[in-house]
Design a protein around this motif. Sequence first.
Motif, short mmCIF file in Angstrom:
data_model
loop_
_atom_site.label_atom_id
_atom_site.label_comp_id
_atom_site.label_asym_id
_atom_site.label_seq_id
_atom_site.Cartn_x
_atom_site.Cartn_y
_atom_site.Cartn_z
N HIS A 69 34.46 3.59 -70.03
CA HIS A 69 33.26 3.61 -70.88
C HIS A 69 33.57 4.35 -72.16
N ILE A 70 33.05 3.82 -73.27
CA ILE A 70 33.01 4.57 -74.53
C ILE A 70 31.66 4.28 -75.18
N ARG A 71 31.29 5.10 -76.16
CA ARG A 71 30.10 4.80 -76.96
C ARG A 71 30.56 4.66 -78.41
N PRO A 72 30.46 3.46 -78.98
CA PRO A 72 30.90 3.28 -80.37
C PRO A 72 30.08 4.14 -81.33
N GLN A 73 30.75 4.69 -82.31
CA GLN A 73 30.10 5.46 -83.37
C GLN A 73 30.54 4.85 -84.69
N PRO A 74 29.73 3.95 -85.25
CA PRO A 74 30.14 3.27 -86.48
C PRO A 74 30.53 4.26 -87.58
N GLY A 75 31.65 3.94 -88.24
CA GLY A 75 32.11 4.80 -89.32
C GLY A 75 32.92 6.00 -88.85
N GLU A 80 31.97 9.78 -75.99
CA GLU A 80 31.62 9.59 -74.57
C GLU A 80 32.73 8.88 -73.80
N ARG A 81 33.96 9.27 -74.08
CA ARG A 81 35.08 8.62 -73.37
C ARG A 81 35.10 9.06 -71.91
N ARG A 82 35.20 8.10 -71.04
CA ARG A 82 35.39 8.43 -69.63
C ARG A 82 35.99 7.23 -68.91
N TYR A 83 36.76 7.53 -67.89
CA TYR A 83 37.28 6.45 -67.06
C TYR A 83 37.57 6.99 -65.66
N VAL A 84 37.52 6.08 -64.72
CA VAL A 84 37.92 6.39 -63.34
C VAL A 84 38.85 5.28 -62.90
N SER A 85 39.96 5.65 -62.32
CA SER A 85 40.93 4.67 -61.85
C SER A 85 41.09 4.88 -60.34
N LYS B 91 59.32 1.39 -69.91
CA LYS B 91 60.78 1.35 -70.11
C LYS B 91 61.47 0.80 -68.85
N ALA B 92 60.88 1.12 -67.69
CA ALA B 92 61.48 0.65 -66.43
C ALA B 92 61.08 -0.80 -66.13
N ASN B 93 59.89 -1.18 -66.56
CA ASN B 93 59.41 -2.55 -66.31
C ASN B 93 58.53 -2.97 -67.48
N PRO B 94 59.04 -3.82 -68.37
CA PRO B 94 58.31 -4.12 -69.61
C PRO B 94 57.12 -5.09 -69.46
N LYS B 95 56.90 -5.58 -68.24
CA LYS B 95 55.79 -6.53 -68.06
C LYS B 95 54.46 -5.77 -68.06
N VAL B 96 53.56 -6.19 -68.95
CA VAL B 96 52.27 -5.50 -69.06
C VAL B 96 51.16 -6.53 -69.25
N SER B 97 49.94 -6.04 -69.13
CA SER B 97 48.79 -6.87 -69.55
C SER B 97 47.81 -5.99 -70.33
N VAL B 98 47.10 -6.66 -71.22
CA VAL B 98 46.08 -5.97 -72.02
C VAL B 98 44.79 -6.77 -71.85
N SER B 99 43.76 -6.14 -71.35
CA SER B 99 42.49 -6.87 -71.22
C SER B 99 41.43 -6.24 -72.10
N ILE B 100 40.53 -7.08 -72.53
CA ILE B 100 39.39 -6.61 -73.32
C ILE B 100 38.16 -7.07 -72.56
N SER B 101 37.43 -6.09 -72.05
CA SER B 101 36.39 -6.44 -71.09
C SER B 101 35.04 -5.80 -71.36
N ASP B 102 34.99 -4.79 -72.23
CA ASP B 102 33.76 -4.00 -72.38
C ASP B 102 32.89 -4.57 -73.49
N PRO B 103 31.72 -5.13 -73.15
CA PRO B 103 30.87 -5.72 -74.19
C PRO B 103 30.41 -4.70 -75.23
N VAL B 104 30.34 -3.45 -74.84
CA VAL B 104 29.89 -2.40 -75.78
C VAL B 104 30.97 -2.09 -76.81
N ALA B 105 32.22 -2.31 -76.44
CA ALA B 105 33.33 -1.87 -77.29
C ALA B 105 33.85 -2.96 -78.23
#
Lengths: 457, 193
Positions: A69-75, A80-85, B91-105
């Motif tokens: 999650h983040i909250r964009p701040q235009p400009g 509000e950066r946070r993540y759980v893995s 460096k050990a394994n160059p295979k990666v992925s990049v996803s864009i998933s957050d509608p807010v961002a």
Amino acid sequence: MKPTPELIAGLESRFEHAVIAFVDDDGYPLSVATGFRADPDRGVVILNTVAGEDVQPPEGERVNVVFSHIRPQPGIGYDERRYVSLWGPLQAIEGKLELAPDRAQGWDEQEMSFFEFSERGVPQARKYLDQLSEETGREVRPKLSFGWLFLRATRLPFLTATFVPVLLGIAVAAWKDGFNWWLALLTVIGGASVHLGLNVANDVFDTRSGADEANVNPTQFSGGSRVILYGLLSMRQMTLLSFAFYAIGIGIGIGLAAASGWGLLWVGVAGALISVFYTAPPLQLVHRGLGEICVLLGFGPIMALGAYYVQTGSYDLEPLLASIPVGILIALILYLNEVPDRPADAKAGKRTLPVRFSKKAVIRGYVGAVVVTFGLIAVFAITGLIVRPTIIALAAAPLALPVIRALRESYESPYALMPAMGRNIQLHLATGVLLILGYVIALVADGVLDDPPSLLT
Amino acid sequence: MAGTVAAPRWPGAATTIGLRDPRGSTLGIVNPVGILPEPIEALLETALVSELTVVDGSGLPVTHPLIPLYDGEVIYLTSSILFSKKLEHIKANPKVSVSISDPVAVDVEPFRRATIQGDATVDDSDLHAGWERVLPLWRKKEPAIDMFLGKRVALPLFFERAVIEVRPTRAFLWDDGATDRPPQVFELAKAMA
């Protein structure tokens, strides 16, 4: 870390979606967003299935599910950066995917400041630099420009702690006896050199003892310069730098003693011993809860009396009395700065006053010291033990109020205390400058008026 | 190939890429401005956060939220040495992925989601200043970075950074962001070869 029920329970309120990451048949990672709900009672996360054979997460295998999650701040960017893995096996159950996580990591900047989060990464940074040095066959080090590095390594802005008592001692001397520009300038340079030598030595010993490494909450006012810890300078370079500053300071001190009188050596030797044994073994005075007393004496009476002696060739009660309030206030800078450092100090065996005492006692100690400081100024000025215009220094007292408030409200939060630490330094500086100004007023009144009123002298 | 699309799907033809339909057949299609299809490029150009997934030493995926930067050919991500575990993994394994998933961002209409797989390299030849080549792209998304850079003395290790360069090989696009429908799949490397 192990995922807790609280962590899983909080996912739905903190995040909008999940991203399932797995390794596909070609060996590439693949990540797919999906909806989710948390079941903290069972310790699982229920994920919506995704469509398309190319992006099917493998059932029964361990995957990584990340919530971000983040909250964009235009400009500006975002906050509000946070993540759980989470990691664990994924099972298809009743048309859903169920993750039973057994490992978790994450960060929420509202729970852990970015500075602390970064500081916790220092061991990894050092490991990476070591590996890179090995790979490239040359030493890879972080860098800072010379000016910034000097400022950081010496903690140059803290020199106000030296300037205030030295200038106060010179001001008292000018009022009582006389004034020599060259001697004044050399006194300031000599005092500053010893102070910088002390700062650098303090970093050397705190790095050796592990106090700096254990401290993951450094601020711009506490936690040391960290230049050795960060690999910006080596232990040897800092040790040499400390010796160089001490050599300059001691050399100037001997020269001043030759010019003004060998009696100067009494305060010179006292100051040097306090400075060296402040953190150096075997005494390690700061480790024994005596740091405040050392700082009070060193950056109060010793500096002021030394500066006075250089100008007059004798000692006197007045510079001693005038310097006690600034000595107490500089000790309070150390005292407050030790509050956020106390977990790390305790770990390194550094038994400072905030390590020894409760929050309540520490706050009472601060309030009591401020009351004594301004009480002494009032008594000394009113009774004429120091010149009466120094009463104006009482105007600085309100600067202590936000510090006391912050101590009460943010005692456990190093970064919330930072503004208070800055205000505490201002309290010392403002009080010292106003005391010096009191002497300047007395000097001007004495020079301009034939018979100055007693209020001005 | 199941068939060929005569007209470009997006304006501005540049390179030919392979498009597989959700059932697995491949269509010939003309790509627009850069390496990636325009809807994915639009996502990369506005996204404030993406998920970079790398593979660790035990073969497990590890995902890191990072700002994606894109110059029409390569996806750039930068990492401080403070958080450099991912660099070791790449460096050990160059295979990666990049996803864009957050509608807010992201700032694209209509919202869509994408994942790009690719081969990554780590440029850590000049940790102190090498990453500044991507600063103009970074600044567009996070103008406050200049303020932080001005306080470099306070965060010296944060600004010792490597650049991760991802060259896309395959991309997945969910046109409306709904992953309960199969994505369009773009085989980039095969067509580029």
